[in-house]
Design a protein around this motif. Structure first.
Motif, PDB file in Angstrom:
ATOM      1  N   CYS A   1      -0.155   5.441   5.023  1.00 25.41           N
ATOM      2  CA  CYS A   1       0.916   4.450   5.256  1.00 25.41           C
ATOM      3  C   CYS A   1       2.299   5.078   5.100  1.00 25.41           C
ATOM      4  O   CYS A   1       3.208   4.823   5.898  1.00 25.41           O
ATOM      5  CB  CYS A   1       0.789   3.272   4.290  1.00 25.41           C
TER       6      CYS A   1
ATOM      7  N   CYS B   1      -0.530   4.386   0.084  1.00 30.26           N
ATOM      8  CA  CYS B   1      -1.380   5.532   0.436  1.00 30.26           C
ATOM      9  C   CYS B   1      -0.597   6.536   1.290  1.00 30.26           C
ATOM     10  O   CYS B   1       0.420   6.208   1.902  1.00 30.26           O
ATOM     11  CB  CYS B   1      -2.655   5.077   1.132  1.00 30.26           C
TER      12      CYS B   1
ATOM     13  N   CYS C   1       0.841  -1.204   0.000  1.00 32.53           N
ATOM     14  CA  CYS C   1       0.000   0.000   0.000  1.00 32.53           C
ATOM     15  C   CYS C   1       0.873   1.250   0.000  1.00 32.53           C
ATOM     16  O   CYS C   1       1.716   1.424   0.875  1.00 32.53           O
ATOM     17  CB  CYS C   1      -0.920   0.002   1.217  1.00 32.53           C
TER      18      CYS C   1
END
Ligand SMILES: [Zn+2]
Ligand SMILES: [Zn+2]
Length: 136
Positions: free
Chosen positions: A31, A28, A26
């Motif tokens: 994160c 994003c 991930c």
């Protein structure tokens, strides 16, 4: 099958029952802000991931509640808001146990990704998003 993982200091022990639902990386912004890089995630039913020893802290930077070891700060797993699943930090697994299928939230990636996996711009359709891929 039970997989046992520990925080870096060994205080916290977690048992994971059964296999992952899916594994991915991930990118994003949440994160990346927490980990300083993309998050290698092994997704499991929440009921399959249990803390069997040690003290933990839960914090939320933006949207994702994350659990870490109270003593050493190792990130253990993240919740997915609205879904009964936990994303275990795959850095705590052995390399043979982490076989990511794709990357998600690549719209936030710090740099183009060059591996052979699919690079979803956001979240794939099978998880309620769209299958739009990045054109690096
Ligand atoms: Zn620890
Ligand atoms: Zn993320």
């Amino acid at each position: 099958m039970i997989t046992t993982i520990q925080s870096a200091c060994g205080d916290v022990e977690i048992h994971i029952a059964g296999k992952a639902l899916v594994q991915y990386i991930c990118h994003c912004d949440d994160c990346q802000a927490v980990h300083g890089r993309a998050y290698p995630c092994s997704l499991h039913p929440a009921s399959a991931v249990s803390i069997v020893r040690g003290e933990t802290d839960v914090f939320t930077l933006r949207t994702t509640p994350r659990t870490r070891c109270k003593r050493c700060g190792s990130y253990l797993f993240a919740e997915v808001p609205g879904h009964p699943v936990r994303g275990v930090n795959a850095d705590l697994l052995t390399p043979e146990m982490f076989k990511p299928e794709f990357h998600i939230q690549c719209q936030y990636a710090a740099a183009p990704i060059t591996d052979h996996l699919p690079h979803f711009k956001a979240i794939p359709a099978r998880f309620g998003g769209s299958d739009e891929l990045m054109q690096w």
